[in-house]
Design a protein around this motif. Sequence first.
Motif, PDB file in Angstrom:
ATOM      1  N   MET A  72      -2.098  -1.852 -18.952  1.00 11.67           N
ATOM      2  CA  MET A  72      -0.693  -2.257 -18.825  1.00 11.67           C
ATOM      3  C   MET A  72      -0.058  -1.479 -17.695  1.00 11.67           C
ATOM      4  SD  MET A  72       1.609  -4.293 -20.062  1.00 11.67           S
ATOM      5  CE  MET A  72       0.828  -4.814 -21.582  1.00 11.67           C
ATOM      6  N   ARG A  73       0.822  -2.156 -16.952  1.00 10.71           N
ATOM      7  CA  ARG A  73       1.430  -1.492 -15.801  1.00 10.71           C
ATOM      8  C   ARG A  73       2.218  -0.262 -16.230  1.00 10.71           C
ATOM      9  NH1 ARG A  73       4.783  -5.293 -17.193  1.00 10.71           N
ATOM     10  NH2 ARG A  73       3.616  -6.929 -16.176  1.00 10.71           N
ATOM     11  N   LYS A  74       2.348   0.670 -15.338  1.00  8.66           N
ATOM     12  CA  LYS A  74       3.143   1.854 -15.602  1.00  8.66           C
ATOM     13  C   LYS A  74       4.603   1.467 -15.643  1.00  8.66           C
ATOM     14  CE  LYS A  74       4.196   6.460 -13.798  1.00  8.66           C
ATOM     15  NZ  LYS A  74       3.941   7.412 -12.705  1.00  8.66           N
ATOM     16  N   ARG A  75       5.350   1.863 -16.678  1.00  4.64           N
ATOM     17  CA  ARG A  75       6.766   1.550 -16.803  1.00  4.64           C
ATOM     18  C   ARG A  75       7.564   2.440 -15.864  1.00  4.64           C
ATOM     19  NH1 ARG A  75       6.856  -3.325 -19.310  1.00  4.64           N
ATOM     20  NH2 ARG A  75       5.351  -3.311 -20.979  1.00  4.64           N
ATOM     21  N   ARG A  76       8.363   1.805 -15.036  1.00  5.44           N
ATOM     22  CA  ARG A  76       9.100   2.557 -14.028  1.00  5.44           C
ATOM     23  C   ARG A  76      10.450   3.021 -14.566  1.00  5.44           C
ATOM     24  NH1 ARG A  76       6.637  -1.573 -12.099  1.00  5.44           N
ATOM     25  NH2 ARG A  76       8.390  -2.942 -12.542  1.00  5.44           N
ATOM     26  N   GLY A  82       7.884   0.273 -23.730  1.00  7.80           N
ATOM     27  CA  GLY A  82       6.624   0.423 -24.426  1.00  7.80           C
ATOM     28  C   GLY A  82       5.855  -0.861 -24.618  1.00  7.80           C
ATOM     29  N   GLY A  83       6.340  -1.962 -24.015  1.00  8.29           N
ATOM     30  CA  GLY A  83       5.594  -3.208 -24.122  1.00  8.29           C
ATOM     31  C   GLY A  83       5.896  -3.946 -25.400  1.00  8.29           C
ATOM     32  N   GLY A  84       5.173  -5.035 -25.650  1.00  9.65           N
ATOM     33  CA  GLY A  84       5.410  -5.881 -26.802  1.00  9.65           C
ATOM     34  C   GLY A  84       4.991  -5.207 -28.086  1.00  9.65           C
ATOM     35  N   GLY A  85       5.750  -5.530 -29.159  1.00  7.01           N
ATOM     36  CA  GLY A  85       5.454  -4.914 -30.431  1.00  7.01           C
ATOM     37  C   GLY A  85       4.701  -5.832 -31.364  1.00  7.01           C
ATOM     38  N   GLY A  86       4.467  -7.077 -30.944  1.00  8.52           N
ATOM     39  CA  GLY A  86       3.804  -8.039 -31.816  1.00  8.52           C
ATOM     40  C   GLY A  86       2.299  -8.007 -31.631  1.00  8.52           C
ATOM     41  N   SER A  87       1.661  -9.008 -32.206  1.00  6.31           N
ATOM     42  CA  SER A  87       0.214  -9.099 -32.064  1.00  6.31           C
ATOM     43  C   SER A  87      -0.148  -9.422 -30.627  1.00  6.31           C
ATOM     44  CB  SER A  87      -0.324 -10.193 -32.999  1.00  6.31           C
ATOM     45  OG  SER A  87       0.238 -11.445 -32.674  1.00  6.31           O
ATOM     46  N   THR A  88      -1.264  -8.942 -30.190  1.00  2.91           N
ATOM     47  CA  THR A  88      -1.701  -9.155 -28.820  1.00  2.91           C
ATOM     48  C   THR A  88      -2.630 -10.358 -28.752  1.00  2.91           C
ATOM     49  OG1 THR A  88      -1.556  -6.799 -28.350  1.00  2.91           O
ATOM     50  CG2 THR A  88      -2.852  -8.127 -26.848  1.00  2.91           C
ATOM     51  N   GLY A  89      -2.303 -11.315 -27.892  1.00  2.24           N
ATOM     52  CA  GLY A  89      -3.127 -12.495 -27.725  1.00  2.24           C
ATOM     53  C   GLY A  89      -4.395 -12.162 -26.973  1.00  2.24           C
ATOM     54  N   LYS A 124      -5.293 -12.863 -24.098  1.00  4.76           N
ATOM     55  CA  LYS A 124      -5.106 -12.466 -22.702  1.00  4.76           C
ATOM     56  C   LYS A 124      -3.941 -11.497 -22.516  1.00  4.76           C
ATOM     57  CE  LYS A 124      -7.100 -16.816 -21.134  1.00  4.76           C
ATOM     58  NZ  LYS A 124      -6.890 -18.072 -20.380  1.00  4.76           N
ATOM     59  N   GLY A 125      -3.359 -11.004 -23.595  1.00  4.25           N
ATOM     60  CA  GLY A 125      -2.273 -10.052 -23.488  1.00  4.25           C
ATOM     61  C   GLY A 125      -0.934 -10.644 -23.885  1.00  4.25           C
ATOM     62  N   THR A 126       0.095  -9.799 -23.851  1.00  2.00           N
ATOM     63  CA  THR A 126       1.443 -10.185 -24.261  1.00  2.00           C
ATOM     64  C   THR A 126       2.367 -10.244 -23.059  1.00  2.00           C
ATOM     65  OG1 THR A 126       1.174  -9.211 -26.456  1.00  2.00           O
ATOM     66  CG2 THR A 126       3.428  -9.544 -25.685  1.00  2.00           C
ATOM     67  N   ILE A 127       3.112 -11.328 -22.948  1.00  2.00           N
ATOM     68  CA  ILE A 127       4.097 -11.513 -21.884  1.00  2.00           C
ATOM     69  C   ILE A 127       5.474 -11.634 -22.528  1.00  2.00           C
ATOM     70  CG2 ILE A 127       4.929 -13.088 -20.094  1.00  2.00           C
ATOM     71  CD1 ILE A 127       2.004 -13.808 -19.529  1.00  2.00           C
ATOM     72  N   GLY A 177      -3.634 -18.897 -23.917  1.00  2.00           N
ATOM     73  CA  GLY A 177      -4.180 -17.694 -24.525  1.00  2.00           C
ATOM     74  C   GLY A 177      -3.334 -16.447 -24.526  1.00  2.00           C
ATOM     75  N   PHE A 178      -2.066 -16.534 -24.094  1.00  3.12           N
ATOM     76  CA  PHE A 178      -1.198 -15.363 -24.105  1.00  3.12           C
ATOM     77  C   PHE A 178      -0.340 -15.333 -25.368  1.00  3.12           C
ATOM     78  CE2 PHE A 178      -2.019 -16.020 -19.578  1.00  3.12           C
ATOM     79  CZ  PHE A 178      -2.335 -14.731 -19.163  1.00  3.12           C
ATOM     80  N   THR A 179      -0.002 -14.141 -25.807  1.00  2.00           N
ATOM     81  CA  THR A 179       1.055 -13.974 -26.797  1.00  2.00           C
ATOM     82  C   THR A 179       2.363 -13.843 -26.023  1.00  2.00           C
ATOM     83  OG1 THR A 179      -0.312 -12.920 -28.470  1.00  2.00           O
ATOM     84  CG2 THR A 179       2.032 -12.426 -28.533  1.00  2.00           C
ATOM     85  N   VAL A 180       3.395 -14.563 -26.450  1.00  3.74           N
ATOM     86  CA  VAL A 180       4.685 -14.537 -25.756  1.00  3.74           C
ATOM     87  C   VAL A 180       5.749 -13.961 -26.681  1.00  3.74           C
ATOM     88  CG1 VAL A 180       6.484 -15.893 -24.639  1.00  3.74           C
ATOM     89  CG2 VAL A 180       4.081 -16.504 -24.317  1.00  3.74           C
ATOM     90  N   GLU A 181       6.405 -12.934 -26.203  1.00  2.65           N
ATOM     91  CA  GLU A 181       7.504 -12.306 -26.933  1.00  2.65           C
ATOM     92  C   GLU A 181       8.820 -12.727 -26.282  1.00  2.65           C
ATOM     93  OE1 GLU A 181       8.945  -7.879 -26.752  1.00  2.65           O
ATOM     94  OE2 GLU A 181       7.369  -8.030 -28.272  1.00  2.65           O
TER      95      GLU A 181
END
Length: 306
Positions: free
Chosen positions: A1-5, A36-43, A45-48, A74-78
């Motif tokens: 996951m990218r570094k949070r700026r 901290g990114g998404g808090g749900g389940s991770t798809g 291919k990741g969470t967007i 295949g992505f999880t979307v929040e």
Amino acid sequence: MRKRRIITIAAFGAAASLALAGCASDGAGGTTEFGGGGGGSTGEKGTITLGFLPSWTDGLSTAYLLQDQLEKIGFTVEMKTLTEAGPLYTGLAQGDVDVFPSAWPEITHAEYMATYGDSIEDLGTYYDNAKLTIAVPEYTDIDSIEDLASAGDQFGGKIFGIEPGAGLTAQTQKMMPEYGLDSSYELVTSSTAAMLTELKSATEKKEDIVVTLWRPFWANDAFPLKDLEDPTGAMGEAEGLHFLGTDGFAEEFPEAAELIEKIKLDDAQYGSLEDLVVNEFGEGREAEAVDAWLEEHGDDFDWVVS
């Protein structure tokens, strides 16, 4: 996951923006903390994370369209809902929001882009004829913004606007002195919903009212309205509606970025999507609305994932 700026919030009501950006509705009646990114389940291919303002129905409509399409590959979307543009751009620039699904960066949100643009990437333009307007009912005997200056009493000295932090609000504030309206009118800001309530009440009673609006927007067809002519162009030229991503999005999610870049809508396609999401199906049934829209228009596109 990218570094949070971590960025410095320098303008547009920093304190209020930070307060709002810290906690946004998750679209299901609760709240989701930014960071901290998404808090749900991770798809697979990741969470967007999609950030949008529900009262701005262009973004509401395209957010649910993107959710549908991204989940199908295949992505999880929040979904994160906010109430002002400033916190949304802040979250996007910090990486707490991955995609803003309907931005007006060329004119309406140009000031936000000047502040946060280095931390944002353009993922594509899906509609190219968006415009800010000043509107009155069709039965009102005013046809140009310049005619408003001498008609303050007719409209109670008020122009009904939307959210204080909206780009439309800022543009209207710039327009008013150009037409000499700043001394005879008050720009009343609250929310899009409040403006629409005033508009509905006035048109039902056949009363005169001035409102700030934009195209594309379903209200232009739902109410008997006409755009006032803008001889000086003070409300700005037509611009594109863009998908914006946080910096590094396309590198992290190349398949998602490729799909998003392909999405292009014309007036009829966009109008149908917004009408289905906002009016025919309504809150809580957005996914059904998108399904109905894809059934009607899916064959129009080469990017649709069924």
